[in-house]
Design a protein around this motif. Structure first.
Motif, PDB file in Angstrom:
ATOM      1  N   ARG A  43       3.891  11.432  -2.375  1.00  0.00           N
ATOM      2  CA  ARG A  43       4.771  10.281  -2.636  1.00  0.00           C
ATOM      3  C   ARG A  43       3.949   9.018  -2.911  1.00  0.00           C
ATOM      4  NH1 ARG A  43       9.091   7.981  -4.799  1.00  0.00           N
ATOM      5  NH2 ARG A  43       9.916   6.249  -3.566  1.00  0.00           N
ATOM      6  N   CYS A  44       2.878   8.828  -2.153  1.00  0.00           N
ATOM      7  CA  CYS A  44       2.011   7.670  -2.365  1.00  0.00           C
ATOM      8  C   CYS A  44       1.437   7.683  -3.776  1.00  0.00           C
ATOM      9  CB  CYS A  44       0.892   7.669  -1.331  1.00  0.00           C
ATOM     10  SG  CYS A  44      -0.212   6.247  -1.442  1.00  0.00           S
ATOM     11  N   ALA A  45       1.018   8.865  -4.241  1.00  0.00           N
ATOM     12  CA  ALA A  45       0.434   8.983  -5.580  1.00  0.00           C
ATOM     13  C   ALA A  45       1.459   8.677  -6.667  1.00  0.00           C
ATOM     14  CB  ALA A  45      -0.145  10.385  -5.769  1.00  0.00           C
ATOM     15  N   ILE A  46       2.703   9.132  -6.463  1.00  0.00           N
ATOM     16  CA  ILE A  46       3.767   8.847  -7.437  1.00  0.00           C
ATOM     17  C   ILE A  46       4.017   7.347  -7.531  1.00  0.00           C
ATOM     18  CG2 ILE A  46       6.252   9.061  -7.854  1.00  0.00           C
ATOM     19  CD1 ILE A  46       6.031  11.917  -6.671  1.00  0.00           C
ATOM     20  N   LEU A  47       4.137   6.692  -6.369  1.00  0.00           N
ATOM     21  CA  LEU A  47       4.382   5.246  -6.357  1.00  0.00           C
ATOM     22  C   LEU A  47       3.191   4.487  -6.954  1.00  0.00           C
ATOM     23  CD1 LEU A  47       6.054   4.855  -2.846  1.00  0.00           C
ATOM     24  CD2 LEU A  47       7.156   4.546  -5.081  1.00  0.00           C
ATOM     25  N   MET A  48       2.002   4.984  -6.716  1.00  0.00           N
ATOM     26  CA  MET A  48       0.810   4.365  -7.300  1.00  0.00           C
ATOM     27  C   MET A  48       0.859   4.482  -8.820  1.00  0.00           C
ATOM     28  SD  MET A  48      -3.034   5.032  -5.928  1.00  0.00           S
ATOM     29  CE  MET A  48      -4.444   4.035  -6.438  1.00  0.00           C
ATOM     30  N   GLY A  49       1.297   5.630  -9.311  1.00  0.00           N
ATOM     31  CA  GLY A  49       1.453   5.817 -10.752  1.00  0.00           C
ATOM     32  C   GLY A  49       2.461   4.849 -11.347  1.00  0.00           C
ATOM     33  N   VAL A  50       3.561   4.610 -10.637  1.00  0.00           N
ATOM     34  CA  VAL A  50       4.582   3.646 -11.089  1.00  0.00           C
ATOM     35  C   VAL A  50       3.984   2.247 -11.159  1.00  0.00           C
ATOM     36  CG1 VAL A  50       6.785   2.541 -10.505  1.00  0.00           C
ATOM     37  CG2 VAL A  50       6.516   5.016 -10.199  1.00  0.00           C
ATOM     38  N   ALA A  51       3.219   1.875 -10.124  1.00  0.00           N
ATOM     39  CA  ALA A  51       2.577   0.553 -10.092  1.00  0.00           C
ATOM     40  C   ALA A  51       1.622   0.368 -11.266  1.00  0.00           C
ATOM     41  CB  ALA A  51       1.835   0.362  -8.770  1.00  0.00           C
ATOM     42  N   ILE A  52       0.869   1.418 -11.590  1.00  0.00           N
ATOM     43  CA  ILE A  52      -0.076   1.351 -12.710  1.00  0.00           C
ATOM     44  C   ILE A  52       0.674   1.220 -14.031  1.00  0.00           C
ATOM     45  CG2 ILE A  52      -1.853   2.621 -13.981  1.00  0.00           C
ATOM     46  CD1 ILE A  52      -2.623   3.917 -11.258  1.00  0.00           C
ATOM     47  N   ALA A  53       1.700   2.039 -14.201  1.00  0.00           N
ATOM     48  CA  ALA A  53       2.462   2.031 -15.456  1.00  0.00           C
ATOM     49  C   ALA A  53       3.111   0.680 -15.709  1.00  0.00           C
ATOM     50  CB  ALA A  53       3.523   3.130 -15.428  1.00  0.00           C
ATOM     51  N   ASN A  54       3.555   0.004 -14.636  1.00  0.00           N
ATOM     52  CA  ASN A  54       4.246  -1.280 -14.782  1.00  0.00           C
ATOM     53  C   ASN A  54       3.319  -2.476 -14.598  1.00  0.00           C
ATOM     54  OD1 ASN A  54       7.378  -0.782 -15.002  1.00  0.00           O
ATOM     55  ND2 ASN A  54       6.581   0.767 -13.595  1.00  0.00           N
ATOM     56  N   LYS A  55       2.016  -2.195 -14.434  1.00  0.00           N
ATOM     57  CA  LYS A  55       0.990  -3.249 -14.325  1.00  0.00           C
ATOM     58  C   LYS A  55       1.338  -4.286 -13.260  1.00  0.00           C
ATOM     59  CE  LYS A  55      -0.544  -2.666 -19.116  1.00  0.00           C
ATOM     60  NZ  LYS A  55      -0.784  -3.287 -20.427  1.00  0.00           N
ATOM     61  N   LEU A  56       1.792  -3.810 -12.116  1.00  0.00           N
ATOM     62  CA  LEU A  56       2.132  -4.714 -11.019  1.00  0.00           C
ATOM     63  C   LEU A  56       0.858  -5.251 -10.374  1.00  0.00           C
ATOM     64  CD1 LEU A  56       5.062  -2.701  -9.391  1.00  0.00           C
ATOM     65  CD2 LEU A  56       5.199  -4.603 -11.028  1.00  0.00           C
ATOM     66  N   ASP A  57       0.887  -6.525  -9.983  1.00  0.00           N
ATOM     67  CA  ASP A  57      -0.302  -7.159  -9.416  1.00  0.00           C
ATOM     68  C   ASP A  57      -0.690  -6.581  -8.061  1.00  0.00           C
ATOM     69  OD1 ASP A  57      -0.437  -8.775 -11.613  1.00  0.00           O
ATOM     70  OD2 ASP A  57       0.423 -10.536 -10.642  1.00  0.00           O
ATOM     71  N   GLU A  58       0.304  -6.472  -7.175  1.00  0.00           N
ATOM     72  CA  GLU A  58       0.028  -5.994  -5.814  1.00  0.00           C
ATOM     73  C   GLU A  58       1.252  -5.262  -5.296  1.00  0.00           C
ATOM     74  OE1 GLU A  58      -1.472  -7.630  -1.431  1.00  0.00           O
ATOM     75  OE2 GLU A  58      -1.217  -9.034  -3.094  1.00  0.00           O
ATOM     76  N   VAL A  59       1.044  -4.096  -4.715  1.00  0.00           N
ATOM     77  CA  VAL A  59       2.158  -3.319  -4.178  1.00  0.00           C
ATOM     78  C   VAL A  59       1.821  -2.829  -2.775  1.00  0.00           C
ATOM     79  CG1 VAL A  59       2.912  -2.575  -6.462  1.00  0.00           C
ATOM     80  CG2 VAL A  59       1.354  -1.117  -5.172  1.00  0.00           C
ATOM     81  N   TRP A  60       2.875  -2.618  -1.987  1.00  0.00           N
ATOM     82  CA  TRP A  60       2.729  -2.090  -0.633  1.00  0.00           C
ATOM     83  C   TRP A  60       3.464  -0.766  -0.546  1.00  0.00           C
ATOM     84  CZ3 TRP A  60       5.219  -7.188   1.463  1.00  0.00           C
ATOM     85  CH2 TRP A  60       4.374  -8.271   1.186  1.00  0.00           C
ATOM     86  N   ILE A  61       2.844   0.208   0.104  1.00  0.00           N
ATOM     87  CA  ILE A  61       3.447   1.525   0.266  1.00  0.00           C
ATOM     88  C   ILE A  61       3.358   1.908   1.741  1.00  0.00           C
ATOM     89  CG2 ILE A  61       3.326   3.965  -0.366  1.00  0.00           C
ATOM     90  CD1 ILE A  61       1.929   3.076  -2.988  1.00  0.00           C
ATOM     91  N   ALA A  62       4.510   2.019   2.403  1.00  0.00           N
ATOM     92  CA  ALA A  62       4.519   2.350   3.830  1.00  0.00           C
ATOM     93  C   ALA A  62       5.934   2.714   4.262  1.00  0.00           C
ATOM     94  CB  ALA A  62       4.010   1.172   4.665  1.00  0.00           C
ATOM     95  N   LYS A  63       6.020   3.459   5.344  1.00  0.00           N
ATOM     96  CA  LYS A  63       7.313   3.761   5.947  1.00  0.00           C
ATOM     97  C   LYS A  63       7.864   2.497   6.635  1.00  0.00           C
ATOM     98  CE  LYS A  63       8.191   8.103   4.964  1.00  0.00           C
ATOM     99  NZ  LYS A  63       8.374   9.168   5.955  1.00  0.00           N
ATOM    100  N   PRO A  64       9.180   2.461   6.944  1.00  0.00           N
ATOM    101  CA  PRO A  64       9.838   1.237   7.410  1.00  0.00           C
ATOM    102  C   PRO A  64       9.177   0.507   8.566  1.00  0.00           C
ATOM    103  CG  PRO A  64      11.495   2.852   6.845  1.00  0.00           C
ATOM    104  CD  PRO A  64      10.162   3.549   6.695  1.00  0.00           C
ATOM    105  N   THR A  65       8.687   1.211   9.589  1.00  0.00           N
ATOM    106  CA  THR A  65       8.117   0.514  10.748  1.00  0.00           C
ATOM    107  C   THR A  65       6.961  -0.390  10.331  1.00  0.00           C
ATOM    108  OG1 THR A  65       8.721   2.325  12.235  1.00  0.00           O
ATOM    109  CG2 THR A  65       7.035   0.800  13.008  1.00  0.00           C
ATOM    110  N   ALA A  66       6.033   0.145   9.552  1.00  0.00           N
ATOM    111  CA  ALA A  66       4.900  -0.658   9.086  1.00  0.00           C
ATOM    112  C   ALA A  66       5.335  -1.670   8.037  1.00  0.00           C
ATOM    113  CB  ALA A  66       3.813   0.256   8.533  1.00  0.00           C
TER     114      ALA A  66
END
Length: 327
Positions: free
Chosen positions: A266-289
């Motif tokens: 799942r982390c890799a998929i979201l990372m791919g989305v971030a790359i494709a959309n050229k987002l500056d900074e993204v966070w990936i974590a479950k709700p508690t964190a």
């Protein structure tokens, strides 16, 4: 007066959204939006992507995501046999890719003298580089005052200076070609305090400082920078983690906890989305964190008191994704 009330309500709703929505998401709001409404990872088809640390973990699974999208890949790490297996799975995952579309290039990132030769090999092979993914690195478990200075230097050499060395070569190439993207696999420890990981935390903070400066210097050019900051992810990272002693590895097997940790896939998929959309900074974590990240960002003064109230033991459990075992 009515206008001020409406304005105040909108501000309140804005902050409430940033406190409530992370309870049902595994990434920040913009990344979640782009996953649904933004460019798909398949929009990267044909891009030449170089991934360091591609033999395991997030780098390995990002290779599968990008191979499926039709990217041409350069896979680098020290472990050749593992890289060959990753290449094999990439080709199995997308039959339209040929053997020449996925290049295995063994590389010891600590040998900075070899970086230029490696970069020239990539350009000779594919004629260009579109995206450099700085993924390689190691974590840490250590007591702050016991950390040997050699460990600090070794961590910065691997997690920071090797990234800068390769990225400077890439940026010079991008300035010649007119476009390109640098991707940094950082951590939420790059902007939040991390307990028992002082050197790792400092190294990740340094990455944010270096590459946010790069963003500002080239914001008018077509050079994009994407900083990916995961929280707890289900990878076997503890075995290779630094301790406080030079030459020592933590050597503990990482526990499986799918409730508190984002899966590596799942982390890799979201990372791919971030790359494709050229987002500056993204966070990936479950709700508690993720909630802690938003509290820190939206309410910094409250966050300081809140962090102290939670206590060191609780923050350690969040860091190691053990909170769910208490509940």
């Amino acid at each position: 007066m009515a206008l001020l009330a409406i304005f105040g309500l909108l501000i309140l709703l804005y902050y409430l959204a940033y406190l409530i929505l992370p309870s049902i998401l595994d990434c920040d709001l913009m990344l979640a939006y782009k996953e649904i409404f933004g460019k798909p990872v398949s929009s990267l088809k044909g891009k030449v992507v170089w991934i360091t640390g591609a033999s395991s973990g997030i780098g390995e699974h990002l290779a599968y995501v990008l191979a499926k999208a039709g990217c041409k890949l350069i896979l680098s790490a020290r472990r050749v046999a593992e890289l060959q297996q990753v290449k094999k799975r990439c080709l199995e995952g997308n039959k339209s890719l040929s053997d020449d579309d996925v290049e295995v290039y063994p590389l010891d990132l600590l040998d900075e003298d070899s970086h230029k030769k490696a970069f020239l090999h990539v350009i000779d092979k594919f004629g260009k580089l579109d995206i450099l993914v700085n993924n390689a690195g190691r974590s840490q478990r250590a007591q702050w005052e016991e950390i040997e200075m050699t460990v600090d230097r070794e961590m910065f050499d691997l997690n920071v200076f090797s990234c800068i060395s390769l990225s400077r070569l890439a940026v010079k190439h991008f300035l010649q070609t007119g476009t390109g993207q640098i991707v940094i696999n950082s951590s939420v420890a790059g902007f939040l305090p991390a307990i028992k990981s002082a050197t790792y935390c400092g190294a990740k903070h340094a990455l944010h400082g270096y590459f946010k400066s790069l963003m500002m210097e080239h914001h008018e050019s077509n050079i994009d920078v994407t900083i990916v900051s995961p929280g707890p992810v289900q990878t076997d990272f503890l075995a290779e983690s630094f301790t406080e002693k030079a030459g020592e590895k933590y050597g503990v097997k990482t526990e499986v906890d799918n409730k508190s940790k984002v899966s590596v896939e799942r982390c890799a998929i979201l990372m791919g989305v971030a790359i494709a959309n050229k987002l500056d900074e993204v966070w990936i974590a479950k709700p508690t964190a993720l909630r802690l990240v938003y509290i820190f960002y939206c309410f910094p003064n409250f966050a300081k008191w809140f962090m102290k109230s939670l206590g060191t033991k609780y923050l350690m459990k969040v860091r190691d994704a053990q909170v769910s075992k208490q509940n």
